[in-house]
Enzyme design. Sequence first.
Site, short mmCIF file in Angstrom:
data_model
loop_
_atom_site.label_atom_id
_atom_site.label_comp_id
_atom_site.label_asym_id
_atom_site.label_seq_id
_atom_site.Cartn_x
_atom_site.Cartn_y
_atom_site.Cartn_z
N VAL A 1 8.27 17.62 55.26
CA VAL A 1 7.69 18.88 55.29
C VAL A 1 7.80 18.84 53.51
CG1 VAL A 1 8.18 20.18 57.17
CG2 VAL A 1 9.90 19.94 55.46
N SER A 2 7.18 19.86 52.72
CA SER A 2 7.05 19.56 51.36
C SER A 2 8.22 20.52 50.65
CB SER A 2 5.62 19.94 50.85
OG SER A 2 5.23 21.25 51.21
N SER A 3 9.05 21.16 51.40
CA SER A 3 10.10 21.89 50.61
C SER A 3 11.08 22.09 51.77
CB SER A 3 9.64 23.21 50.28
OG SER A 3 9.38 24.18 51.65
N GLN B 1 10.97 24.51 54.48
CA GLN B 1 10.11 24.16 55.79
C GLN B 1 10.76 23.69 56.99
OE1 GLN B 1 7.02 22.83 53.24
NE2 GLN B 1 5.55 23.79 54.46
N LEU C 1 10.63 16.68 51.20
CA LEU C 1 10.41 16.61 49.64
C LEU C 1 9.07 16.88 49.49
CD1 LEU C 1 12.54 13.51 48.64
CD2 LEU C 1 12.77 15.86 47.65
#
Length: 201
Positions: free
Chosen positions: A9-11, A14, A36
């Site tokens: 996931v990008s953060s 999430q 990340l």
Amino acid sequence: MTKIGYARVSSREQNLERQFEMLKKAEVEKIFSDKLSGKDNNRPKIQELLNYIREDDIIVVSELDRLGRNNKEVTNIMDQIQDKGATLEILNLPSLSGIKDDNLRRLLNNLIIELFKYTAENERKQIRERQRQGIELAKEKGKYKGRPFAYSSDSSDKQKRVTYEKIVEMLEKDVPITQISKELDVARNTIYRIRNEISST
């Protein structure tokens, strides 16, 4: 042969649970995961995975874009997987598990993935083009104001709104910009920008 899962996931806010559930249903034996941005080329767990895999392993991801955010990065990771003699399985693409010939399955798998990569990259380009056209149209109508500043009176971040108000207060008291920067840990060019804004109002 080992089935190895990868999730991203990008953060950090999430949740990875949906991807974990899909990977477990695919009967993977080990899962690597990153929280990340896909733009970060130094994602530690994808690097661990690439170092871990061996010939004939199967790398499983829920969707192709979990590997990366652009065609170049996805292709680079796919190439490294193939160089190790491993194959890639994308759970939201057609399954080829019924094909017994390893070479044929690998060929068809790569063809499907290349097609989806091309489609995904084209979609991203179209989105960027629509955004560009929308901005140009808004500029023509005088409605485009650009991205909001992080430190401003209408910032979406409450703490940065408070910091902005402190900067304004200190500027009005003629506190030196260097001192404001040190005390509030804000870049001097940001403080110069705020000073110019309030002096022109």
